[in-house]
Design a protein around this motif. Structure first.
Motif, mmCIF file in Angstrom:
data_model
loop_
_atom_site.group_PDB
_atom_site.id
_atom_site.type_symbol
_atom_site.label_atom_id
_atom_site.label_comp_id
_atom_site.label_asym_id
_atom_site.label_seq_id
_atom_site.Cartn_x
_atom_site.Cartn_y
_atom_site.Cartn_z
ATOM 1 N N GLN A 1 47.324 31.774 35.859
ATOM 2 C CA GLN A 1 46.703 32.325 37.783
ATOM 3 C C GLN A 1 45.718 33.000 37.104
ATOM 4 O O GLN A 1 46.307 34.392 36.704
ATOM 5 C CB GLN A 1 47.833 32.062 38.822
ATOM 6 N N LEU B 1 52.768 31.072 34.509
ATOM 7 C CA LEU B 1 53.589 29.818 34.675
ATOM 8 C C LEU B 1 53.739 28.507 34.269
ATOM 9 O O LEU B 1 53.745 28.380 33.282
ATOM 10 C CB LEU B 1 53.251 29.409 36.319
ATOM 11 N N ASP B 2 55.233 28.741 34.461
ATOM 12 C CA ASP B 2 55.731 27.156 33.174
ATOM 13 C C ASP B 2 55.455 25.948 34.529
ATOM 14 O O ASP B 2 55.085 26.087 35.118
ATOM 15 C CB ASP B 2 57.135 27.508 33.170
ATOM 16 N N GLU B 3 56.048 24.918 33.610
ATOM 17 C CA GLU B 3 55.267 23.443 34.188
ATOM 18 C C GLU B 3 55.668 23.416 36.268
ATOM 19 O O GLU B 3 55.764 22.377 36.727
ATOM 20 C CB GLU B 3 56.391 22.643 33.271
ATOM 21 N N HIS B 4 57.096 24.004 36.035
ATOM 22 C CA HIS B 4 57.627 23.830 38.012
ATOM 23 C C HIS B 4 56.681 24.756 38.563
ATOM 24 O O HIS B 4 57.607 25.409 39.339
ATOM 25 C CB HIS B 4 59.150 24.203 37.793
ATOM 26 N N SER B 5 55.894 26.485 37.979
ATOM 27 C CA SER B 5 55.321 27.067 38.560
ATOM 28 C C SER B 5 56.357 27.896 38.781
ATOM 29 O O SER B 5 55.866 29.082 39.753
ATOM 30 C CB SER B 5 54.715 26.028 39.996
ATOM 31 N N ASN B 6 57.119 28.922 38.137
ATOM 32 C CA ASN B 6 57.505 29.601 38.171
ATOM 33 C C ASN B 6 57.074 30.440 37.381
ATOM 34 O O ASN B 6 56.710 30.505 36.215
ATOM 35 C CB ASN B 6 59.445 29.118 37.468
ATOM 36 N N THR B 7 57.030 32.026 37.790
ATOM 37 C CA THR B 7 56.534 33.299 36.978
ATOM 38 C C THR B 7 57.161 33.305 35.797
ATOM 39 O O THR B 7 58.228 33.603 36.040
ATOM 40 C CB THR B 7 56.093 33.938 38.113
ATOM 41 N N ALA C 1 52.167 26.603 31.706
ATOM 42 C CA ALA C 1 51.833 25.510 31.204
ATOM 43 C C ALA C 1 50.627 26.046 32.462
ATOM 44 O O ALA C 1 49.851 24.611 32.489
ATOM 45 C CB ALA C 1 52.982 24.460 32.559
ATOM 46 N N ASP C 2 50.373 27.316 32.653
ATOM 47 C CA ASP C 2 49.145 27.426 33.606
ATOM 48 C C ASP C 2 48.955 28.590 33.840
ATOM 49 O O ASP C 2 50.214 29.686 33.570
ATOM 50 C CB ASP C 2 49.425 26.972 35.647
#
Length: 584
Positions: A44, A2-8, A41-42
């Motif tokens: 999962q 994911l990026d910093e805006h939680s977009n996959t 950025a993340d």
């Protein structure tokens, strides 16, 4: 990932997840992979029980989230099917784009080409006289229609054929669509001989004609010496481009091909890329999985995919790239298709680039234009006026950016006012930053439309867009157009063979086609809509009673309040509402 805006950004699976993730953060990565890693950025993680579950979950998430760095089959059209219902005594062969769970009947397919399906249905109608009308039309026929007169239908709607004989013809048509035309031909020949022995020469002649037509159909088909059901995936690669062709073979017959152009943003090896394509093609899609899947390159997880397809289909599925005999011929045919399709695509892109470069030189620009927009107006004597906006870039028509504008509040047939309204609505969005600005805006029309566009530019203070007018020649023949740059007194003369002129003609013709399509849709919608539908309290039942009582809409319009109140279900208050709505 994911990026910093939680977009996959990316979805992937692995047996050893730690090793797979670590590979993205060490060693020499290519430029595209580095670009993706720089946005992460993340991460999962979802743990599954088996590799098969992981594969199915991966494909479900890819289809649901559409991550930009995954391989995506961007052709969003569903595959066509042929449907035969069980609810009707005289079923039709229906063309459908998707399965419906509520449908009671058989689905044949999926087929690779919608055009081939429609052509096949027309042939079945011609050979076996299967009806093509809708059930609502069928139920209200009192005499045969034109299809019966031209010998394309056996007129079951008026009982010109028994249900048993119609079912027999329908079953023969279905068998032909399943690739069993040789078996149908044999049955028809036996029936023809039996009818001849019984001295029923008319029936024998009819069966003879069907046999002859089927023989012609079989000669046009590609029939291999072998049999079997298979899908063949072939991947072709050129610098900067990829192409995948999927051939469908059923009962030894080639049904057709479908082509895809996936992006390889992470520069994956061809084996992994083709694995992703095969996975997306089957999992989560309503495809009938054949008994064999043949690929041009070995898949990374061929055993895993075969196991997952076997579970999904409920039968053993073989996935292989090592084939011999007629299967090797199918494989080579798929590779040839992929290479030809990719070469054609690259040739078109090269031609488009040359045309854009020629347009830059013709207009004396310092840079090559990147985006063209063209506007056109269409109407029928002022009725249902629609404006079109089509967009071209270096990839060709950008259909996702096409727009229709319903023109309202202008005098019927006033093309100048219609063009002014469409351009104002479009350019206001460009001015506010809601829409992308074109480098060149093309107006399809004469000097009047160009002057109107210039007024809109002046009113909105637009100075960074080049304005180009295209007026048709006296005979409307291509090559005789008059071009005007910026103003009506500044003609632009291009050679009829100029690639720049060809580009302008292409976008002008596409704008004209799109405008006509929008106008026809709007006009047909208006003609299908009754003015009674807009009156509160008048539903389908009351509308039907009104039309039946007065014999049509004209009779309803001429009726008085008292006459309207005599219609069953219409009281005095409702009659008053109807009268006011129709007469003011």
């Amino acid at each position: 990932m994911l990026d910093e805006h939680s977009n996959t950004l990316y979805v992937g699976k692995a047996k050893r997840l730690k090793n797979r993730l670590a590979s993205y953060f060490r060693g020499q990565l290519n430029t595209k992979t580095q670009a993706m890693v720089g946005r992460i950025a993340d991460v999962q993680v979802t743990v599954t029980r088996t590799e098969t579950e992981a594969l199915l979950l991966e494909q479900t998430l890819i289809k649901q989230l559409r991550p930009p760095y995954n391989i995506l089959l961007r052709d969003d059209k569903s595959y066509p099917f042929v449907f035969v219902t069980d609810r009707h005594a005289y079923p039709a062969l229906e063309y459908k784009r998707a399965r419906q769970r509520s449908d009671d009947g058989r689905y044949l397919g999926p087929y690779p080409s919608s055009g081939a399906v429609r052509e096949s249905l027309a042939l079945m109608q011609k050979i076996f006289h299967i009806r093509s009308c809708e059930d609502s039309v069928f139920a209200h026929r009192s005499r045969p229609c034109l299809q019966y007169q031209i010998q394309r239908c056996s007129a079951p709607c008026v009982n010109y054929i028994s249900a048993e004989d119609y079912r027999r013809d329908l079953e023969h048509a279905v068998m032909c669509l399943e690739g069993k035309s040789e078996h149908v031909t044999q049955e028809l020949m036996e029936a023809m001989e039996a009818a001849s022995k019984a001295l029923n020469f008319e029936e024998a002649a009819r069966l003879r004609d069907q046999v002859q037509q089927l023989r012609q159909l079989q000669q046009r088909q590609f029939v291999d010496t072998g049999d079997g059901d298979a899908d063949i995936f072939a991947l072709a690669e050129r610098p900067g481009a990829l192409g995948v062709s999927v051939l469908s073979v059923r009962d030894g017959r080639l049904l057709g091909a479908r082509h895809h152009t996936p992006k390889n943003d992470l520069d994956l090896p061809l084996e992994i890329l083709l694995t992703e394509v095969v996975s997306q093609y089957y999992f989560g899609q309503p495809h009938n999985v054949p008994s064999e899947v043949i690929t041009s390159h070995p898949l990374e997880d061929s055993g895993l995919i075969a196991e997952a397809l076997t579970q999904q289909a409920g039968k053993r599925i073989r996935v292989t790239s090592q084939v011999r005999g007629h299967r090797a011929q199918w494989q080579q045919l798929a590779i040839t298709n992929a290479e030809q399709q990719l070469a054609s695509q690259l040739a078109n892109q090269t031609q488009l680039t040359q045309r854009f470069t020629a347009l830059q030189k013709a207009l004396g620009l310092t840079e090559t234009p990147q985006r063209l927009e063209c506007f056109d107006i269409s109407h029928s004597h002022g009725e249902a006026t629609v404006a079109s906006c089509v967009v071209f870039d270096h990839q060709g028509p950008r259909k996702s950016d096409y727009r229709h504008f319903r023109i309202e509040g202008v005098a019927a047939g006033d093309d100048y006012a219609a063009m002014q309204q469409a351009l104002t609505r479009r350019l206001k969005r460009v001015k506010s930053g809601e829409a992308v600005a074109p480098d060149i805006l093309i107006v399809d029309g004469g000097k009047g439309q160009l002057n109107m566009a210039r007024e809109v530019f002046k009113e909105l203070d637009i100075t960074n867009i080049i304005l180009l007018g295209v007026a048709k020649g006296t005979t409307r023949k291509a090559g005789l157009e008059s071009l005007f740059l910026e103003t009506a007194d500044n003609p632009l003369n291009l050679d009829p063979a100029s690639p720049a002129l060809h580009l302008i003609q292409h976008i002008r013709d596409e704008s004209h086609r799109f405008a006509i399509a929008g106008h026809r849709a709007q006009r047909d919608k208006a003609r299908r809509t009754s003015t009674l539908q807009e009156i509160p309290g008048i539903g389908p039942k009351r509308r039907r009673e009104l039309l039946r009582f007065f014999g049509g809409l004209q009779g309803v319009q001429k009726a008085s309040r008292d006459e309207l109140a005599r219609v069953p279900g219409i009281n005095a208050s409702l009659a008053e509402s109807i009268y006011r709505a129709l007469n003011g």
